[in-house]
Design an enzyme around this catalytic site. Sequence first.
Site, PDB file in Angstrom:
ATOM      1  CB  CYS A  59      -0.903   0.016   1.227  1.00  0.00           C
ATOM      2  SG  CYS A  59      -1.858   1.529   1.280  1.00  0.00           S
ATOM      3  CB  CYS A 119      -4.628   4.459  -5.255  1.00  0.00           C
ATOM      4  SG  CYS A 119      -4.317   2.727  -4.922  1.00  0.00           S
TER       5      CYS A 119
END
Length: 333
Positions: A93, A253
Amino acid sequence: MKKDYRLNTIETHTAGEPTRILISGINLYPLFGRSVAEQRDMFAEKFDHIRELLMREPRGHDDMFGAVPVKPEDDEADIGVIFMHTTGYLDMCGHGTIGVVTALLERGILPEKKEIKIETPAGIVETVPVIKENKVEKVRMKNVDSSFLGKETVELDLADIKSDIEVNLAYSGNLVGLVDVEETGLSVGRQELETLKKIGIELRKKLNEKRNFENPFSGKKIEVSLIEFCEERKGVDKNLVVFADGSIDRSPCGTGTCAKMTYLYHEGKLDVNEEYRYRSILDTEFDGKILKAEEKEEITVITPEISGSAYIIGRSTFVLDPKDPLSGFSLYK
Ligand code: PYC
């Protein structure tokens, strides 16, 4: 379930997306001595109720995200990190990495260093924090090796949309399905959130049913974990990423930005070292570039880098009252 927890967290956001970082409150030592990928699997076996407690209602919400710092196995790494969300875990992530580095440096949990290496379940990511007056202004993150994995066409049969959708697949620590939002007849905007969320959930499900995917570098079985709706804009491109069972990323993201750059390189639309800016649903931004592109054993291996800023927004201590029957729920899943 044992009910005398005192779970201490640092709360952050990176470009609007939360990362709730579990700092103390459970004994993680039994996990140590293994790779972070193995520790994540053990965490999922032994402590999944902690993930549910911290990510889901009433302490979290349907779009919550979290991280658990652990001891790395790799001697090169300064720290290991497990990433979690409302319904499970991610191998990597980007926004979470930026959040963890910012929080641990600003709180003095990690010593200041020019470069901080993090072992994630997907491999080592290298970060460079930009620090001014004891504040982390920005974190640059060199991601794991990434690669374009081809296209799939998915037939959608939803009330809102019945159409064949072309999905480009790129691995960037997570397997990402990239969709030109024009294919759906919609645009990336708050008014389309619910419809794009439904389409994202369905596309991901259909892709994972249709094909067995493998990590292009390790050969391990993986699944599409993010669907990224991409909108080309005159100034800065914009996206909306749907992950977990319909969580929406408020940031551009990190792994999604790396996947997009990997795809653009494949299409001949982005060169090595060319700046790429990407905007979120909130109009917050990550900057990125491809540091390297090499041919290795018939794979074009991309090394992407992104940079962004995170902020500490609080500290919490979560408890579970022994009489409380609700330890983590969602109205939807
Ligand atoms: O920043 O890579 C990322 C990410 C994945 C899911 C939510 N954010």
